[in-house]
Structures are given as C-alpha cells and as structure tokens.
Scaffold this motif. Structure first.
Motif: not given
Length: 497
Positions: A318-340
């Motif tokens: 789990a300690d590996d997963f969360l930083p990687t998820l943060i990295y993916i979100v930073l790289k992808g910058n998903p549209p309307r993230l908070q709205s979703n």
C-alpha cells in the motif's frame, strides 16, 4: 555540509504515507471513509447529516419564535405600524414553518408502507408533464433504456415493480431540480436503499441478484439524470476542478524519484502499463454512470500494481501504491477530477463505496488528490528554496530519466526527444573534453616556460667558461733536428736465404 543537510532532510521527511486505518470510517464501523464525507462512510455521514439538519431546523424554529415574541412585545408597547409589523412576522413564521416542512419531507424515503390511496395520489402527481420526459433523448440514453427493459424482463414480477419505481423516481426528480445537489443526492441514496430493501424483503431476491439489479438500476437512472446532476451550476465543483488542474500544472516538474515511486519506465512493459493507467484515469470523465467511473479507477489502480510488481519483482504494498497513484494523477492531469469525485460520492450506490476493491481504490484516489493539494518541500525531500524555485518556474530539477510524455505522443516524437536528450548529453561531454584539452595545453605551456626559466636561472648562477685550446704535442715520428737524441732508425737488411 551539503551531505549532512540532505541526511537531515531525509530523516525529517514526512513523505507520502497513509496508514490503512486512516482509510476507514472514523466512527469505527469498519467501512471505508471519504474526505467528501469528512472521514465518515456513507451510512455514518448520512446519520451525521440528518442530525446537523435537524439541529439547524430546530435553531431556525427557535429563532422564528424569538423574533415573534419580540414583535409581540414591540406591538404591546407601541400601537404604531401595528398592522404592517404583525403581518410581516406572521408571514415570516409561516415561511419558516413551510421551510421546516419542506426540509423534513426531502429526507423522507420514497417508498414507505403508506396506504394505497396515498401511493395512487403520488403516482397521479408524478404523471404531470416534465421537461425530462419530453426532451429529446440521446442515443446513449435510448440504448441504456432498451438494455434496462431487456434486463428487467428476466426478473418477471420483481422486474416490473423495479421499472415502475424507477419511472416514479425519475418523474419525481424532474420536479426537484430546484433542490440543492446535496438534497438530490439524498433522494438518490434513499431510492437505492429502498429498492434494495424492497427486492430483499418483499420479493425475496437472492443477494447476488439484488446487487446485479442495483447496478442496472443505477445505470438506468444516472444515465438519464447525468446532465442535471454532474457539475451543476449551483455548486463550486467547476471552481475546484480549475484549482486542482492549475495545481497539477504547477507541479509538472515533480519526478518519480521525489515521490519515491518504485516504477522504472525504462522497462518497456512497465512504460506501457503507466500509459494504460493514465488512459484509464482520463477515460473516467467520458463515462456517465458512477459505477463505470469507479471501474476506470479500479482498472487504473490494477495497472499501477502490475507496474510496481514488474519493476520490483515482488507484490506491491500500500505504501508503494499511493505515491505511484499520485504520480499517475500528476502525469495525466485528468479532466474535471473534483467533479467526477463529487459525482461518484453523491450518486453512486453507497454499498460500492463502503466496501470492496472499488471502494478501496476510490478512497485512495481521494487521498491522492488531497496530498496533491498540500504537497510541500518536506514531503518531496527538497529544501524550501528549491521547492519555491521549481513552483515559480525559475528553474527545473535535472532530469533523472527521459522526459515524461503525454499518452497521446507518437513513438517518433518520443524517439526524437530521446535523441535530442542524447545529443545534449554528448554536447556536454564534448564541451568537457575541449575544456580539459585546453587546460592540458595550458599546463604544457606553463611547464615548458617553467623549465626554460629554471635553466636560465642555473646558467646565470653558474656561467659556462670556455678555456683556450692547449698546444698540440709534436708527433713522435716528426723531424726533430734540434734535439735528436734518438737512435737512428733501423735499416732494412737483406736476408740471404
């Protein structure tokens, strides 16, 4: 000293870590909590929400009564403007009474064990024409409606009942567009709960079939409701979207090393998984149904776990997963993230968010967004000066790996960027070699000049004196007339054989 400072930074580093217990409801019920529900699960949040609402209603009621009493006292003390004042405050009291009644009725359940006459009356009222029924349905809405009817047929009588309840709900919601999004959310949550209870208690449908039916119900009603309840103008969802998007853009310089991401994109297989994870999280915005949006988050998370496993050759923690998820979100910058995230929180079947892998991954995504909003120098293992410079764009950190690419960049562009990066490195090496060669040349010149000066100094100190040539000795056989004391030379003699 700089090494010591780095060590101190590492030891003080707060990092990106979430204890698994922090993902659970803070009331201790065992379900997953959510930042949108202030750390509660859906069930506990609704209980707290009801308490807060009832408290507010009570306070409003007491305020109205106090104002009425003050008005009556003012009326008793002064007869002037009597009619106007009493009329004003009697209207105020009537308004507050109506407000209380309206607020209470919005939290009532859609389906109660009421009399048949009441139910018939509600159905008749619901038959009033509404814009949602007469509007031109989209192709997707038509397709989902047909699929829902086909599915409902397999459930026979319970299916007919479900369809009737769904139509009633949609008709009722068409009259409640003026309600706040929280109240519309509450109506949807009540509806889910009542349909599930109805299937289990009245129709004795097995749990797995109930779950499948609820998925189809959610798909049907939310496809039709989507345009009204996703990022409504009455909320600040759009403002939050823009703030998160701006924040992620400002953090474009963050590298995997800073986040301690255990993923090596140099491995082609891992690089493909990272691209797929980014694609999934971006695709979430194109879905209408909360469950489909959740499925995108789950697919993205599974790609992340596989990328970590491939890189480390062992299962991810789990300690590996969360930083990687943060990295993916930073790289992808998903549209309307908070709205979703808000849409899923408000209108997803609550049982999906409280338990299971969908609930777990969704809670982690909420945590990742919260971390991105408060990422600082310490959590990235940087000095405050460097962090401020990177954030303002004055400088950027040295690349530890090839440049990050967006998922839609073609292979040719990637290859060109890598070639440019390689040329840049070669250019640096060439400049370094030229610099070293010039230094060597200067050293040789300096050495030559040094030796020459030393020789000159020695010559000056010890001058070379050249003495005249001494007189040559006379040859032994030369004629020496003056002093000839040598015997005469031997004369040849004839030898008579």
């Amino acid at each position: 000293s700089s090494g010591r400072r780095k060590m101190n930074l590492k030891s003080e580093r707060r990092g990106i870590h979430v204890d698994q217990s922090e993902l659970l409801c803070k009331k201790g019920c065992g379900y997953y909590g959510n930042p949108a529900w202030q750390g509660f699960c859906s069930k506990c949040w609704r209980e707290e929400y009801h308490k807060a609402r009832q408290k507010q209603i009570q306070e409003d009621w007491e305020l109205a009564e106090r104002l009425q009493r003050e008005e009556e006292e003012a009326y008793a003390s002064s007869q002037s403007t009597q009619g106007a004042q009493s009329l004003t405050f009697s209207k105020f009291e009537e308004k507050k009474t109506n407000e209380k009644t309206r607020k209470v009725t919005t939290v009532k359940k859609f389906f109660t064990a009421s009399s048949r006459a009441g139910a018939k009356k509600e159905i008749q009222e619901a038959k009033a024409p509404s814009p949602s029924i007469h509007r031109q349905a989209s192709i997707e809405t038509d397709r989902v409606s047909k699929e829902f009817i086909e599915f409902i047929r397999t459930y026979q009588k319970p299916g007919q009942d479900i369809y009737k309840q769904c139509k009633l709900f949609l008709d009722t919601m068409s009259h409640k567009r003026d309600l706040s999004i929280e109240e519309q959310s509450e109506c949807a949550q009540d509806f889910y709960q009542n349909v599930a209870d109805r299937l289990q208690t009245r129709w004795k449908v097995p749990p797995e079939k109930v779950e499948k039916a609820m998925d189809e119900v959610e798909k049907y009603i939310m496809t039709r409701q989507y345009k009204y309840v996703f990022c409504p103008e009455t909320t600040d969802d759009e403002k939050k979207d823009l703030a998160v998007q701006k924040r992620i853009r400002a953090l474009h310089w963050v590298t995997p090393q800073m986040l301690c991401v255990p993923v090596s994109e140099e491995i082609p297989e891992v690089s493909d998984m990272v691209v797929k994870a980014i694609t999934d999280i971006i695709e979430m915005d194109s879905k209408r149904v909360p469950r489909d949006k959740l499925a995108c988050i789950t697919k993205c998370s599974k790609h992340i776990f596989n990328a970590i496993k491939t890189t480390k050759n062992e299962p991810a923690s789990a300690d590996d997963f969360l930083p990687t998820l943060i990295y993916i979100v930073l790289k992808g910058n998903p549209p309307r993230l908070q709205s979703n995230i808000q849409y899923i929180t408000r209108f997803c079947n609550p049982s999906r968010l409280m338990t299971g892998e969908d609930g777990y991954y969704f809670t982690n995504l909420c945590c990742a967004v919260a971390f991105i909003e408060k990422l600082d120098a310490q959590s990235l293992n940087l000095s405050q000066e460097d962090f401020d410079r990177f954030m303002t764009g004055q400088t950027s950190p040295k690349k530890q790996e090839p440049d990050s690419f967006s998922p839609d960049v073609c292979l040719g562009v990637k290859q060109m960027c890598k070639s440019l990066d390689l040329l840049s490195q070669l250019n640096e090496r060439q400049e370094r070699i030229v610099s070293e060669a010039k230094k060597l040349e200067k050293d040789l010149i300096d050495w030559t000049d040094g030796i020459t000066k030393e020789v000159e100094d020695i010559v000056e100190k010890y001058p070379l004196e050249i003495k005249p040539k001494s007189q040559a000795l006379a040859a032994i056989d030369s004629e020496n007339v003056e002093n000839d004391k040598l015997p005469p030379p031997l004369q040849p003699q004839v030898y008579a054989g």
